[in-house]
Scaffold this active site. Structure first.
Site, mmCIF file in Angstrom:
data_model
loop_
_atom_site.group_PDB
_atom_site.id
_atom_site.type_symbol
_atom_site.label_atom_id
_atom_site.label_comp_id
_atom_site.label_asym_id
_atom_site.label_seq_id
_atom_site.Cartn_x
_atom_site.Cartn_y
_atom_site.Cartn_z
ATOM 1 N N TYR A 1 14.646 16.773 -6.888
ATOM 2 C CA TYR A 1 14.460 17.073 -8.315
ATOM 3 C C TYR A 1 15.053 15.958 -9.158
ATOM 4 O O TYR A 1 15.872 15.173 -8.693
ATOM 5 C CB TYR A 1 15.098 18.423 -8.681
ATOM 6 C CG TYR A 1 16.607 18.422 -8.628
ATOM 7 C CD1 TYR A 1 17.287 18.730 -7.457
ATOM 8 C CD2 TYR A 1 17.355 18.105 -9.761
ATOM 9 C CE1 TYR A 1 18.669 18.728 -7.412
ATOM 10 C CE2 TYR A 1 18.748 18.102 -9.723
ATOM 11 C CZ TYR A 1 19.398 18.415 -8.540
ATOM 12 O OH TYR A 1 20.764 18.402 -8.495
ATOM 13 N N CYS A 2 14.611 15.898 -10.410
ATOM 14 C CA CYS A 2 15.206 14.990 -11.395
ATOM 15 C C CYS A 2 15.038 15.650 -12.767
ATOM 16 O O CYS A 2 14.772 16.852 -12.837
ATOM 17 C CB CYS A 2 14.575 13.600 -11.331
ATOM 18 S SG CYS A 2 12.806 13.563 -11.673
ATOM 19 N N THR A 3 15.193 14.899 -13.833
ATOM 20 C CA THR A 3 15.191 15.504 -15.167
ATOM 21 C C THR A 3 13.843 16.125 -15.533
ATOM 22 O O THR A 3 13.761 17.278 -15.932
ATOM 23 C CB THR A 3 15.559 14.447 -16.230
ATOM 24 O OG1 THR A 3 16.698 13.734 -15.772
ATOM 25 C CG2 THR A 3 15.828 15.089 -17.577
ATOM 26 N N ILE B 1 14.188 19.557 -14.091
ATOM 27 C CA ILE B 1 15.152 20.549 -14.582
ATOM 28 C C ILE B 1 14.659 21.169 -15.895
ATOM 29 O O ILE B 1 14.866 22.349 -16.152
ATOM 30 C CB ILE B 1 16.532 19.879 -14.803
ATOM 31 C CG1 ILE B 1 17.041 19.293 -13.492
ATOM 32 C CG2 ILE B 1 17.542 20.876 -15.364
ATOM 33 C CD1 ILE B 1 18.104 18.217 -13.675
#
Ligand code: ZN
Ligand code: ZN
Length: 343
Positions: free
Chosen positions: A198-200, A227
């Site tokens: 995952y990342c932003t 996120i």
């Protein structure tokens, strides 16, 4: 500022109505094989300029990454235009009503080498061959699976203030560094483990997922929309939130609180704190975590050296800076020996 994703026509209508004459801020990205980024760049610029679109858009051989604002009344035209570009049809948009209307003052469409800098020069790697996209509900399930390795694809200063429960958070300053570290750490588990990333907002782990597939990982997953979208889904669907702390964001807010946990510490005194600041010394501008007491005691500076410079008359400070390259960006991410609790 509330972010809205994948709106239904009805929700979209409501948003535009609320915005009135205001602008909507929109962000999206799409990996694709672009034959000629310059032609696409001109095409987008001409069409969007007519719709009074403002923002910063990067076009590369590997795709498009856009952050822009559109007058609410032109949204439908804009959406129709996106849908007329084959690879952008139905692209997932993050949409918000902009409060201050000042985020973008110009329309800048730039051709870049990459939309996410990765330091890679590997022609055999197909960035569109991505991992499996999962939403919040499936993601929550996956990350409890003992065969899952959950990896945070962001940089150390982002994951420091907030990350998912049980995530591996590589201590890296760049995306490129994390690609290598994770590959070498997991090289024995390319087939038996599920690699979940995952990342932003999804753009980085989407590239990473394609990279790891290319490197031989068999089970690669990605949190779709990152996120930001996870949080929206958790709230909208009443799911359990497994993200702890703040989501670091690349604007003046620096972090958006997702849970009440404070998982980091003031870099100066070590007490629990997750407020990012920039050193007040214009010549330093280091991004670090500072509590209110330390901010007071240190005059918003990262070190006594900076405090001394900051206390000088402005003209004197300018003289000292002369000839030196000064970072006036808000994200100077360097590390510092002076800060006792900075990792
Ligand atoms: Zn402190
Ligand atoms: Zn400083």
């Amino acid at each position: 500022m509330q972010l809205y994703n994948t709106l239904s026509a009805k929700e979209r209508e409501k948003l535009i109505e609320e915005a009135g004459k205001d602008r909507l801020t929109i962000s999206f990205y799409k990996y694709a094989h672009i034959g000629n980024p310059h032609i696409l760049r001109n095409h987008l610029f001409l069409a969007w300029n007519d719709m009074d679109v403002l923002g910063r858009i990067y076009v590369a051989y590997e795709g498009v990454n856009a952050q822009l604002s559109v007058p609410a009344e032109n949204f439908q035209d804009f959406k129709n235009h996106l849908d007329s570009v084959t690879f952008l049809e139905n692209v997932r948009l993050n949409i918000a009503v902009e409060q201050d209307n000042k985020s973008f003052l110009k329309l800048k469409v730039k051709v870049r080498k990459k939309i996410v800098a990765d330091g890679l020069d590997d022609k055999s790697f197909d960035v569109t061959d991505k991992g499996i996209h999962v939403g919040a509900e499936k993601f929550n399930e996956l990350i409890e699976d003992p065969d899952t390795v959950l990896v945070d694809m962001r940089n150390h200063y982002e994951s420091e203030i907030g990350h998912f429960k049980n995530a591996v958070t590589p201590d890296v300053d760049t995306f490129r560094d994390s690609l290598d570290i994770i590959e070498s750490d997991l090289t024995a588990h390319k087939e038996d483990k599920k690699l979940v990333m995952y990342c932003t907002g999804g753009i980085r782990c989407e590239k990473a997922s394609a990279y790891y597939k290319h490197k031989g990982f068999k089970n690669v997953y990605q949190l779709e929309g990152g996120i930001i979208e996870y949080t929206r889904q958790v709230n909208a669907e009443g799911l359990e939130n497994k993200f702890l702390g703040k989501n670091f964001v690349f604007d003046h807010r620096r972090g958006e609180r997702i849970s009440n946990d404070i998982i980091s510490n003031c870099h100066q005194c070590g007490k629990p704190c997750d407020t990012h600041v920039n050193c007040a010394n214009e010549a330093c501008h280091l991004l670090f975590i500072q509590c209110e007491e330390c901010a007071k005691a240190m005059d918003d500076c990262c070190s006594t050296e900076c405090q001394e410079v900051h206390a000088l008359p402005f003209e004197e400070q300018k003289r000292l800076r002369k000839g030196k390259t000064v970072s006036n960006k808000i994200f100077k991410k360097g590390r510092s020996e002076v800060l006792k609790y900075k990792k």
